[in-house]
Design a protein around this motif. Structure first.
Motif, PDB file in Angstrom:
ATOM      1  N   SER A  65      -3.833  -4.753   7.260  1.00 34.48           N
ATOM      2  CA  SER A  65      -2.496  -4.273   7.619  1.00 34.48           C
ATOM      3  C   SER A  65      -2.528  -3.206   8.703  1.00 34.48           C
ATOM      4  CB  SER A  65      -1.797  -3.710   6.368  1.00 34.48           C
ATOM      5  OG  SER A  65      -1.758  -4.682   5.353  1.00 34.48           O
ATOM      6  N   GLY A  66      -3.727  -2.887   9.191  1.00 36.02           N
ATOM      7  CA  GLY A  66      -3.824  -1.956  10.307  1.00 36.02           C
ATOM      8  C   GLY A  66      -4.151  -0.530   9.942  1.00 36.02           C
ATOM      9  N   PHE A  67      -4.461  -0.267   8.654  1.00 30.48           N
ATOM     10  CA  PHE A  67      -4.827   1.086   8.239  1.00 30.48           C
ATOM     11  C   PHE A  67      -6.339   1.258   8.362  1.00 30.48           C
ATOM     12  CE2 PHE A  67      -0.733   0.501   6.180  1.00 30.48           C
ATOM     13  CZ  PHE A  67      -0.117   1.719   6.415  1.00 30.48           C
ATOM     14  N   LYS A  68      -6.738   2.189   9.191  1.00 32.93           N
ATOM     15  CA  LYS A  68      -8.164   2.407   9.424  1.00 32.93           C
ATOM     16  C   LYS A  68      -8.774   3.364   8.407  1.00 32.93           C
ATOM     17  CE  LYS A  68      -7.439  -0.165  12.972  1.00 32.93           C
ATOM     18  NZ  LYS A  68      -7.668  -1.622  12.804  1.00 32.93           N
ATOM     19  N   ASP A  69      -7.949   4.228   7.831  1.00 36.14           N
ATOM     20  CA  ASP A  69      -8.433   5.213   6.862  1.00 36.14           C
ATOM     21  C   ASP A  69      -7.828   4.913   5.492  1.00 36.14           C
ATOM     22  OD1 ASP A  69      -9.770   8.006   6.425  1.00 36.14           O
ATOM     23  OD2 ASP A  69      -7.756   8.167   5.534  1.00 36.14           O
ATOM     24  N   TYR A  70      -8.683   4.657   4.503  1.00 34.35           N
ATOM     25  CA  TYR A  70      -8.205   4.239   3.183  1.00 34.35           C
ATOM     26  C   TYR A  70      -7.428   5.346   2.482  1.00 34.35           C
ATOM     27  CZ  TYR A  70      -8.199   2.349  -1.550  1.00 34.35           C
ATOM     28  OH  TYR A  70      -7.812   1.888  -2.786  1.00 34.35           O
ATOM     29  N   THR A  71      -7.875   6.578   2.603  1.00 36.09           N
ATOM     30  CA  THR A  71      -7.194   7.692   1.943  1.00 36.09           C
ATOM     31  C   THR A  71      -5.784   7.863   2.493  1.00 36.09           C
ATOM     32  OG1 THR A  71      -9.304   8.809   1.619  1.00 36.09           O
ATOM     33  CG2 THR A  71      -7.319  10.151   1.407  1.00 36.09           C
ATOM     34  N   THR A  72      -5.654   7.747   3.806  1.00 38.57           N
ATOM     35  CA  THR A  72      -4.332   7.838   4.438  1.00 38.57           C
ATOM     36  C   THR A  72      -3.429   6.723   3.943  1.00 38.57           C
ATOM     37  OG1 THR A  72      -5.305   8.826   6.424  1.00 38.57           O
ATOM     38  CG2 THR A  72      -3.107   7.830   6.651  1.00 38.57           C
ATOM     39  N   PHE A  73      -3.995   5.525   3.814  1.00 37.00           N
ATOM     40  CA  PHE A  73      -3.228   4.374   3.326  1.00 37.00           C
ATOM     41  C   PHE A  73      -2.701   4.615   1.913  1.00 37.00           C
ATOM     42  CE2 PHE A  73      -3.664   0.594   0.542  1.00 37.00           C
ATOM     43  CZ  PHE A  73      -2.525  -0.082   0.954  1.00 37.00           C
ATOM     44  N   VAL A  74      -3.569   5.055   1.009  1.00 38.04           N
ATOM     45  CA  VAL A  74      -3.156   5.260  -0.386  1.00 38.04           C
ATOM     46  C   VAL A  74      -2.066   6.327  -0.470  1.00 38.04           C
ATOM     47  CG1 VAL A  74      -3.917   6.040  -2.663  1.00 38.04           C
ATOM     48  CG2 VAL A  74      -5.362   4.488  -1.333  1.00 38.04           C
ATOM     49  N   ARG A  75      -2.218   7.379   0.299  1.00 41.12           N
ATOM     50  CA  ARG A  75      -1.212   8.456   0.302  1.00 41.12           C
ATOM     51  C   ARG A  75       0.133   7.930   0.801  1.00 41.12           C
ATOM     52  NH1 ARG A  75      -3.366  11.648   3.906  1.00 41.12           N
ATOM     53  NH2 ARG A  75      -4.892  12.498   2.440  1.00 41.12           N
ATOM     54  N   ALA A  76       0.103   7.164   1.891  1.00 42.71           N
ATOM     55  CA  ALA A  76       1.341   6.615   2.456  1.00 42.71           C
ATOM     56  C   ALA A  76       1.975   5.596   1.512  1.00 42.71           C
ATOM     57  CB  ALA A  76       1.056   5.974   3.810  1.00 42.71           C
ATOM     58  N   TYR A  77       1.133   4.795   0.871  1.00 42.21           N
ATOM     59  CA  TYR A  77       1.620   3.763  -0.047  1.00 42.21           C
ATOM     60  C   TYR A  77       2.332   4.410  -1.244  1.00 42.21           C
ATOM     61  CZ  TYR A  77       1.558  -0.725  -2.511  1.00 42.21           C
ATOM     62  OH  TYR A  77       1.932  -1.890  -3.141  1.00 42.21           O
ATOM     63  N   LYS A  78       1.717   5.445  -1.777  1.00 39.54           N
ATOM     64  CA  LYS A  78       2.300   6.131  -2.934  1.00 39.54           C
ATOM     65  C   LYS A  78       3.620   6.785  -2.570  1.00 39.54           C
ATOM     66  CE  LYS A  78       1.083   9.287  -6.688  1.00 39.54           C
ATOM     67  NZ  LYS A  78       0.023  10.175  -7.234  1.00 39.54           N
ATOM     68  N   LYS A  79       3.690   7.367  -1.381  1.00 44.88           N
ATOM     69  CA  LYS A  79       4.931   7.998  -0.934  1.00 44.88           C
ATOM     70  C   LYS A  79       6.032   6.969  -0.726  1.00 44.88           C
ATOM     71  CE  LYS A  79       6.818  10.951   2.742  1.00 44.88           C
ATOM     72  NZ  LYS A  79       6.512  11.657   4.014  1.00 44.88           N
ATOM     73  N   GLN A  80       5.642   5.801  -0.205  1.00 40.50           N
ATOM     74  CA  GLN A  80       6.625   4.763   0.097  1.00 40.50           C
ATOM     75  C   GLN A  80       7.149   4.074  -1.156  1.00 40.50           C
ATOM     76  OE1 GLN A  80       8.036   3.829   2.837  1.00 40.50           O
ATOM     77  NE2 GLN A  80       8.787   1.770   2.512  1.00 40.50           N
ATOM     78  N   PHE A  81       6.249   3.693  -2.057  1.00 37.73           N
ATOM     79  CA  PHE A  81       6.622   2.841  -3.187  1.00 37.73           C
ATOM     80  C   PHE A  81       6.616   3.557  -4.534  1.00 37.73           C
ATOM     81  CE2 PHE A  81       4.631  -0.133  -0.046  1.00 37.73           C
ATOM     82  CZ  PHE A  81       5.811  -0.746   0.336  1.00 37.73           C
ATOM     83  N   GLY A  82       6.215   4.825  -4.545  1.00 39.42           N
ATOM     84  CA  GLY A  82       6.268   5.585  -5.781  1.00 39.42           C
ATOM     85  C   GLY A  82       5.142   5.315  -6.758  1.00 39.42           C
ATOM     86  N   GLY A  83       4.091   4.657  -6.319  1.00 37.64           N
ATOM     87  CA  GLY A  83       2.942   4.373  -7.174  1.00 37.64           C
ATOM     88  C   GLY A  83       1.752   3.960  -6.337  1.00 37.64           C
ATOM     89  N   THR A  84       0.570   3.932  -6.934  1.00 36.83           N
ATOM     90  CA  THR A  84      -0.636   3.551  -6.209  1.00 36.83           C
ATOM     91  C   THR A  84      -0.664   2.040  -5.989  1.00 36.83           C
ATOM     92  OG1 THR A  84      -1.923   3.224  -8.228  1.00 36.83           O
ATOM     93  CG2 THR A  84      -1.900   5.450  -7.270  1.00 36.83           C
ATOM     94  N   PRO A  85      -1.459   1.560  -5.040  1.00 39.14           N
ATOM     95  CA  PRO A  85      -1.563   0.111  -4.814  1.00 39.14           C
ATOM     96  C   PRO A  85      -1.999  -0.653  -6.061  1.00 39.14           C
ATOM     97  CG  PRO A  85      -2.515   1.302  -2.975  1.00 39.14           C
ATOM     98  CD  PRO A  85      -2.195   2.330  -4.013  1.00 39.14           C
ATOM     99  N   THR A  86      -2.941  -0.098  -6.823  1.00 42.76           N
ATOM    100  CA  THR A  86      -3.400  -0.789  -8.040  1.00 42.76           C
ATOM    101  C   THR A  86      -2.313  -0.829  -9.089  1.00 42.76           C
ATOM    102  OG1 THR A  86      -4.414   1.308  -8.711  1.00 42.76           O
ATOM    103  CG2 THR A  86      -5.858  -0.342  -7.716  1.00 42.76           C
ATOM    104  N   ALA A  87      -1.526   0.230  -9.194  1.00 41.65           N
ATOM    105  CA  ALA A  87      -0.399   0.239 -10.143  1.00 41.65           C
ATOM    106  C   ALA A  87       0.640  -0.778  -9.743  1.00 41.65           C
ATOM    107  CB  ALA A  87       0.209   1.634 -10.218  1.00 41.65           C
ATOM    108  N   SER A  88       0.892  -0.906  -8.453  1.00 43.30           N
ATOM    109  CA  SER A  88       1.870  -1.880  -7.963  1.00 43.30           C
ATOM    110  C   SER A  88       1.428  -3.298  -8.287  1.00 43.30           C
ATOM    111  CB  SER A  88       2.062  -1.740  -6.456  1.00 43.30           C
ATOM    112  OG  SER A  88       2.654  -0.493  -6.139  1.00 43.30           O
ATOM    113  N   ARG A  89       0.140  -3.560  -8.192  1.00 39.94           N
ATOM    114  CA  ARG A  89      -0.371  -4.885  -8.519  1.00 39.94           C
ATOM    115  C   ARG A  89      -0.064  -5.231  -9.972  1.00 39.94           C
ATOM    116  NH1 ARG A  89      -6.269  -6.023  -6.933  1.00 39.94           N
ATOM    117  NH2 ARG A  89      -5.252  -6.943  -5.130  1.00 39.94           N
ATOM    118  N   SER A  90      -0.257  -4.286 -10.875  1.00 40.68           N
ATOM    119  CA  SER A  90       0.020  -4.507 -12.292  1.00 40.68           C
ATOM    120  C   SER A  90       1.495  -4.802 -12.508  1.00 40.68           C
ATOM    121  CB  SER A  90      -0.390  -3.283 -13.122  1.00 40.68           C
ATOM    122  OG  SER A  90      -1.771  -3.019 -12.954  1.00 40.68           O
TER     123      SER A  90
END
Length: 280
Positions: free
Chosen positions: A252-277
Motif C-alpha cells: 500500500s506504499g508504507f515504507k515504515d511499519y511503525t508509521t503504518f500501524v500508528r496511522a492505521y490505528k488513528k484512522q480506524f480506531g484499532g490495530t490492523p490485527t484487531a481489524s482482521r478479527s
C-alpha cells in the motif's frame, strides 16, 4: 475546511448481500465527503443534485444511475429548496456472484461513474427496480428467492449497459478539472510508488502550490491526506482478504511499519490485527 477520512465519515454498515432504499426528503443538510466499505448504486429520480465522486462532478437528470465504488470518496450537493428522491442500492464486496461487481471496477478504470439511459432501457430498468422494491417488502411464497433473482437481473443489465457503453454520453452531464483528474487517476493506480508532492509536481509540470490548491478545491482534501488515507484503505482491504499485515502495508506504499500501524490505528480506531478479527 479539510475533510479527513475518519471513521465517523464512513457512512453505513451492511450485513446483508445488498439493501435497497427508496428515499424522498427535503432535509437542509450539507454532506461531507465520505466513503463506504461497500459498493453503492444511486438511481436519481427527482430534485436538483450534483454528485461529486473522486474529483468529478455529475449533474444529474431523472433516472440517471451512478456507480459508486467501495472506498470511493464522494458527496452529494443538494438544492434543498426542492425534494430529492432516489433509490440507493448497497452491495457487499463479498457477494456470492462477484461478477456482478465488474461494473464498479470498470467505473474505477474509466474514472467515469454515470449511466444515462435512453427511454427504452430506462423503462425496462424501472420495471425491474419497482418489482424488486415490491418483492423485498412482500411476505409471499419465496419472496426472498424472487428478490435475489430480481437483484441479479438488475445488476446483469447494469453491467451489460456499462461494459458495452450502451449509455448516453453527454459532455454537459459532468465537469472536472483535467489536471486534478490526472492526479487522482495516477495516485489511485500507483499507491505503492513515490507519490511525494515534489515528484507529482515534476511529473505533471505544475507548481506544487498551485497543484495542491487545485486538488483541495476539487476533492475537498489536501493531497497528503488523500494519498495517506487511500493507502490505508487499500491496506485494510488487503488485510481483510487475508494478506499478512506487514505485506499489506508494503503493497500500500508504507515504507515504515511503525508509521503504518500508528496511522492505521488513528484512522480506524484499532490495530490492523484487531481489524482482521472484526472483518471475520
Amino acid at each position: 475546511m479539510e475533510r479527513s477520512l475518519n471513521p465517523k465519515e464512513k457512512s453505513g454498515y451492511l450485513k446483508e448481500d445488498y439493501r435497497l432504499f427508496h428515499i424522498k426528503d427535503q432535509t437542509k443538510r450539507e454532506y461531507d465527503y465520505h466513503y463506504h466499505a461497500f459498493h453503492k448504486v444511486i438511481i436519481f429520480l427527482s430534485g436538483n443534485v450534483t454528485y461529486h465522486i473522486e474529483g468529478k462532478a455529475y449533474h444529474l437528470k431523472p433516472w440517471d444511475i451512478l456507480l459508486v465504488n467501495q472506498y470511493a470518496i464522494h458527496k452529494p450537493e443538494i438544492d434543498t429548496t426542492v425534494p430529492y428522491e432516489r433509490f440507493i442500492l448497497w452491495i457487499r464486496e463479498d457477494i456470492a456472484q462477484p461478477q456482478l461487481l465488474t461494473c464498479f471496477q470498470k467505473a474505477n478504470d474509466r474514472s467515469f461513474n454515470l449511466i444515462r439511459l435512453n427511454a427504452r432501457l430506462q423503462e425496462h430498468l424501472k420495471d425491474i427496480l419497482y418489482e424488486l422494491e415490491g418483492s423485498l417488502k412482500a411476505e409471499a411464497f419465496c419472496s426472498e428467492l424472487l428478490s435475489n433473482a430480481l437483484f441479479s437481473q438488475f445488476m446483469v443489465y447494469i453491467n451489460r449497459i456499462f461494459l458495452e457503453k450502451n449509455y448516453i454520453m453527454d459532455q454537459k452531464s459532468y465537469s472536472y478539472d483535467t489536471q486534478v483528474e490526472n492526479l487522482v487517476r495516477y495516485i489511485n493506480r500507483h499507491l505503492n510508488d513515490d507519490l511525494s508532492i515534489e515528484y507529482l509536481a515534476r511529473k505533471y509540470y505544475l507548481s506544487k502550490y498551485h497543484m495542491m490548491r487545485k486538488f483541495k478545491e476539487q476533492t475537498g482534501y489536501t493531497m497528503h491526506s488523500y494519498i495517506n488515507n487511500k493507502r490505508l484503505l487499500l491496506a485494510r482491504s488487503l488485510i481483510s482478504q487475508g494478506a499478512p499485515v506487514m505485506k499489506a502495508a508494503q503493497q500500500s506504499g508504507f515504507k515504515d511499519y511503525t508509521t503504518f500501524v500508528r496511522a492505521y490505528k488513528k484512522q480506524f480506531g484499532g490495530t490492523p490485527t484487531a481489524s482482521r478479527s472484526l472483518e471475520r
